[in-house]
Write a protein that holds these residues in place. Structure first.
Motif, short mmCIF file in Angstrom:
data_model
loop_
_atom_site.label_atom_id
_atom_site.label_comp_id
_atom_site.label_asym_id
_atom_site.label_seq_id
_atom_site.Cartn_x
_atom_site.Cartn_y
_atom_site.Cartn_z
N PRO A 12 0.81 -1.22 0.00
CA PRO A 12 0.00 0.00 0.00
C PRO A 12 0.84 1.27 0.00
O PRO A 12 1.91 1.32 0.59
N THR A 13 0.32 2.29 -0.65
CA THR A 13 0.93 3.62 -0.64
C THR A 13 0.37 4.41 0.53
O THR A 13 -0.82 4.40 0.77
N ARG A 14 1.22 5.11 1.24
CA ARG A 14 0.77 6.06 2.25
C ARG A 14 1.15 7.46 1.79
O ARG A 14 1.01 7.77 0.62
N LEU A 15 1.69 8.30 2.66
CA LEU A 15 1.99 9.68 2.27
C LEU A 15 3.20 9.79 1.36
O LEU A 15 3.33 10.74 0.62
N ALA A 16 4.11 8.87 1.42
CA ALA A 16 5.28 8.91 0.55
C ALA A 16 5.69 7.48 0.24
O ALA A 16 5.54 6.59 1.07
N PRO A 17 6.19 7.22 -0.95
CA PRO A 17 6.55 5.86 -1.31
C PRO A 17 7.88 5.44 -0.71
O PRO A 17 8.81 6.24 -0.63
N LEU A 94 -11.20 3.81 0.11
CA LEU A 94 -11.09 2.41 -0.30
C LEU A 94 -12.45 1.71 -0.23
O LEU A 94 -12.77 0.87 -1.07
N VAL A 95 -13.24 2.05 0.79
CA VAL A 95 -14.59 1.48 0.89
C VAL A 95 -15.43 1.89 -0.31
O VAL A 95 -16.16 1.07 -0.90
N LEU A 96 -15.32 3.16 -0.72
CA LEU A 96 -16.07 3.65 -1.87
C LEU A 96 -15.63 2.94 -3.15
O LEU A 96 -16.47 2.51 -3.96
N ILE A 97 -14.33 2.77 -3.34
CA ILE A 97 -13.83 2.09 -4.53
C ILE A 97 -14.29 0.65 -4.55
O ILE A 97 -14.69 0.12 -5.60
N ALA A 98 -14.26 -0.01 -3.41
CA ALA A 98 -14.73 -1.39 -3.34
C ALA A 98 -16.21 -1.47 -3.69
O ALA A 98 -16.65 -2.40 -4.39
N ALA A 99 -17.00 -0.49 -3.22
CA ALA A 99 -18.43 -0.49 -3.53
C ALA A 99 -18.68 -0.28 -5.03
O ALA A 99 -19.54 -0.94 -5.63
N VAL A 179 -8.03 -2.97 -2.04
CA VAL A 179 -9.23 -3.38 -2.76
C VAL A 179 -8.87 -4.15 -4.03
O VAL A 179 -9.65 -4.98 -4.49
N ALA A 180 -7.69 -3.90 -4.58
CA ALA A 180 -7.28 -4.61 -5.78
C ALA A 180 -7.08 -6.10 -5.49
O ALA A 180 -7.39 -6.95 -6.33
N ALA A 184 -9.11 -7.78 -8.32
CA ALA A 184 -8.10 -7.26 -9.24
C ALA A 184 -8.64 -7.07 -10.65
O ALA A 184 -8.27 -6.13 -11.35
N ASP A 185 -9.53 -7.95 -11.07
CA ASP A 185 -10.05 -7.88 -12.43
C ASP A 185 -10.69 -6.53 -12.72
O ASP A 185 -10.47 -5.93 -13.78
N VAL A 186 -11.45 -6.01 -11.76
CA VAL A 186 -12.15 -4.74 -11.96
C VAL A 186 -11.28 -3.55 -11.57
O VAL A 186 -11.11 -2.60 -12.34
N VAL A 187 -10.70 -3.58 -10.37
CA VAL A 187 -9.94 -2.43 -9.87
C VAL A 187 -8.71 -2.18 -10.73
O VAL A 187 -8.41 -1.03 -11.09
N CYS A 188 -7.99 -3.23 -11.09
CA CYS A 188 -6.78 -3.04 -11.91
C CYS A 188 -7.13 -2.68 -13.35
O CYS A 188 -6.36 -1.99 -14.02
N SER A 189 -8.28 -3.10 -13.83
CA SER A 189 -8.73 -2.67 -15.15
C SER A 189 -9.01 -1.17 -15.16
O SER A 189 -8.73 -0.48 -16.14
#
Length: 229
Positions: A12-17, A94-99, A179-180, A184-189
């Motif tokens: 996961p990414t936070r404030l800096a990689p 992340l909850v919104l993206i999953a929804a 969420v990916a 992964a099929d949907v989020v990564c697409s």
């Protein structure tokens, strides 16, 4: 602690990689789901304890890992445990993206194709805003050259890219990896669609995204070169 094979895909990414070496340590902590000692991390990553400790200090400074005192059963200096920090600000997004991924899965005849088309429809300017505290690297990994336009783009978005000599770019962190992993099929697409749009707008050619392709990274490969001016 038994040494584990590194999980495929980014962390996961936070404030800096983190750097790639730090990302390896972070990946072990993510998979463990519980605090670990330096010794346990050193064994799991096959690195010297001092090297792991240095990576952990960097991760603590970035706000990606927290250090807590372990319960001491005897005399001597107390040992420390290290655990991944999950920022609360990221959870609603992340909850919104999953929804949304679930809704595409439920309603679209081809959820992956619909997600990619949705990604292509996103206006690039909406991606340039950064959260308070964001630190984008000037180069990644550190070298004496400049980032390519695509590499700079992914660095700014928090994917910690590494542009390899084999014309394959590796993404070591991902803001959406939680969420990916679930879809992964949907989020990564959707992410592939974002890449399509940005590359087309900047005439960079065409690219294929390969989710969870390697231990510690997703990969991107160029499929066509940019048009000649």
């Amino acid at each position: 602690m038994k040494k584990e094979a590194r999980a495929k895909g980014p962390v996961p990414t936070r404030l800096a990689p983190p750097t790639p070496a730090q990302a390896q340590v972070l990946a072990v902590l993510d998979r463990a789901g519980a605090p670990l000692t330096v010794a346990e991390l050193a064994e799991a990553t096959d690195q010297h304890g001092n090297t792991v400790r240095e990576h952990l200090e960097g991760l603590v400074d970035l706000g990606l890992v927290e250090r807590v005192k372990a319960d001491s059963a005897g005399r001597g200096r107390p040992s420390y445990l290290y655990a991944v920090v999950t920022p609360t600000i990221a959870r609603p997004a992340l909850v919104l993206i999953a929804a949304l991924a679930g809704e595409l899965r439920r309603t679209a005849p081809d959820p992956a194709a619909a997600a990619r088309e949705l990604g292509r429809s996103v206006q690039p300017e909406v991606l340039v805003e950064r959260p308070s505290g964001w630190v984008a690297p000037t180069s990644y990994p550190a070298d004496d050259g400049e980032l390519s336009p695509l590499e700079r783009h992914f660095a700014d978005l928090g994917f910690a890219p590494e542009d390899g000599a084999d014309d394959t770019m590796r993404l070591h962190t991902c803001p959406l990896v939680t969420v990916a992993r679930a879809d992964a099929d949907v989020v990564c697409s959707f992410h592939a669609g974002l890449i399509d749009r940005w590359a087309a707008d900047h005439d960079l050619g065409d690219f294929d995204l390969h989710p969870f392709a390697e231990p510690g990274a997703c990969t991107i490969t160029r499929t066509t070169q940019p048009r000649k001016a």
